[in-house]
Design an enzyme around this catalytic site. Structure first.
Site, PDB file in Angstrom:
ATOM      1  N   ILE A   1       4.589 -39.857   2.209  1.00 57.16           N
ATOM      2  CA  ILE A   1       5.908 -39.291   2.512  1.00 57.16           C
ATOM      3  C   ILE A   1       6.856 -40.341   3.076  1.00 57.16           C
ATOM      4  CG2 ILE A   1       4.981 -36.970   2.917  1.00 57.16           C
ATOM      5  CD1 ILE A   1       5.014 -37.566   5.927  1.00 57.16           C
TER       6      ILE A   1
ATOM      7  N   HIS B   1       3.912 -34.510  -1.459  1.00 58.05           N
ATOM      8  CA  HIS B   1       3.973 -33.961  -0.099  1.00 58.05           C
ATOM      9  C   HIS B   1       5.349 -34.105   0.541  1.00 58.05           C
ATOM     10  CE1 HIS B   1      -0.695 -34.463   0.207  1.00 58.05           C
ATOM     11  NE2 HIS B   1      -0.336 -33.491  -0.581  1.00 58.05           N
TER      12      HIS B   1
ATOM     13  N   CYS C   1      21.010 -28.845  13.819  1.00 58.50           N
ATOM     14  CA  CYS C   1      22.190 -28.974  12.958  1.00 58.50           C
ATOM     15  C   CYS C   1      23.448 -28.670  13.768  1.00 58.50           C
ATOM     16  CB  CYS C   1      22.032 -27.986  11.809  1.00 58.50           C
ATOM     17  SG  CYS C   1      23.411 -27.907  10.667  1.00 58.50           S
TER      18      CYS C   1
ATOM     19  N   CYS D   1      25.357 -26.450  13.153  1.00 57.95           N
ATOM     20  CA  CYS D   1      25.465 -24.981  13.198  1.00 57.95           C
ATOM     21  C   CYS D   1      24.496 -24.374  14.209  1.00 57.95           C
ATOM     22  CB  CYS D   1      25.208 -24.379  11.817  1.00 57.95           C
ATOM     23  SG  CYS D   1      23.461 -24.174  11.402  1.00 57.95           S
TER      24      CYS D   1
ATOM     25  N   THR E   1      -6.812 -43.619  -2.299  1.00 59.27           N
ATOM     26  CA  THR E   1      -7.149 -42.230  -1.971  1.00 59.27           C
ATOM     27  C   THR E   1      -8.610 -41.973  -2.281  1.00 59.27           C
ATOM     28  OG1 THR E   1      -6.788 -39.900  -2.529  1.00 59.27           O
ATOM     29  CG2 THR E   1      -6.210 -41.514  -4.221  1.00 59.27           C
TER      30      THR E   1
HETATM   31 ZN   LIG Z   1      22.954 -25.819   9.830  1.00 58.67          ZN
END
Ligand SMILES: [Zn+2]
Length: 237
Positions: free
Chosen positions: A103, A119, A148, A150, A188
């Site tokens: 990742i 992933h 965020c 928001c 892996t």
């Molecule tokens: Zn947001």
């Protein structure tokens, strides 16, 4: 010599697919999270598999992000020879895709274009409330649970335990593997679901396994190389 044979096969091929795991990034000093916080050095009250689960994230995001920032984020890590060699093979038109369980975004940092991240990626983050996108910088610059504008919680686009993989990413990966003339699997042990099943889609006779130690898949491979992957692929540079 097995490494010579690998070079010969790569020279002849125009449709290589690479499938990689945590071992590809350990040479960039990114440890496998399953190996951190061992028995004698417990910094967390839960095993990584618990902290990195969906239910734990929902229940205790603060502890999740403490672990995540300490053990999962390596913003200064650089691509190693394996990443660089794979990017070069793609530029030469030989390699069609990199399928990765990692990742960290190091394949893209090395220049690879077609990277299928089973992933997810630490570089993509979304507000759980309004869906606004954030890069890694936002997660690093905030303390505690990143939020965020928001007010919603920012969640990394990383597949947690208890969460399913993206079906489109899986389908694309299997399509590439089914068409490949060489499938190189590296770094892996192939013991983690669903990696083991992916090999079944390969129809060719040049299955290459590069891993430091033996894997349950060795008997199915046409070529096994037990050396560090950066060293092996670095010879192609
Ligand atoms: Zn947001």
């Amino acid at each position: 010599m097995s490494r010579e044979l690998l070079k010969q096969w790569i020279k002849e091929s125009e449709n290589i697919v690479f499938f990689g795991g945590a071992g590809v990034s350990t040479e960039s000093k990114i440890p496998d999270f399953r190996s951190v916080d061992g028995l004698y050095n417990q910094e967390y009250d839960y095993p990584p598999e618990t902290i990195l689960s969906h239910s734990f994230f929902m229940r205790n995001p603060k502890e999740f992000f403490r672990f995540y920032r300490n053990k999962m984020l390596f913003p200064d890590a650089m691509p190693n020879k394996a990443h660089i060699a794979l990017a070069k093979l793609e530029q030469e038109g030989k390699l069609k895709a990199v399928v990765t369980q990692n990742i960290d975004g190091l394949h893209q940092k090395a220049g690879s274009k077609e990277v299928l991240e089973l992933h997810g990626s630490v570089h993509r983050n979304y507000c759980m409330k309004c869906g606004k996108f954030y890069g890694l910088d936002e997660v690093l610059s905030q303390e505690g649970v990143p939020t965020c504008s928001c007010g919603g919680i920012i969640k990394p686009d990383v597949v947690l335990y208890e969460e399913g993989l993206d079906s489109q990413v899986i389908e694309k990966s299997l399509n590439y593997i089914a068409r490949a003339d060489i499938l190189i699997i590296g770094g892996t042990s192939l013991s983690v679901y669903p990696a083991a099943g992916f090999v079944d889609y390969y129809r060719g006779n040049r299955l290459v396994l590069i891993n430091k130690s033996a894997t349950p898949m060795d008997s199915r491979a046409n070529l096994v190389i037990n050396d560090p992957i950066g060293e092996v692929l670095g010879e192609l540079l």
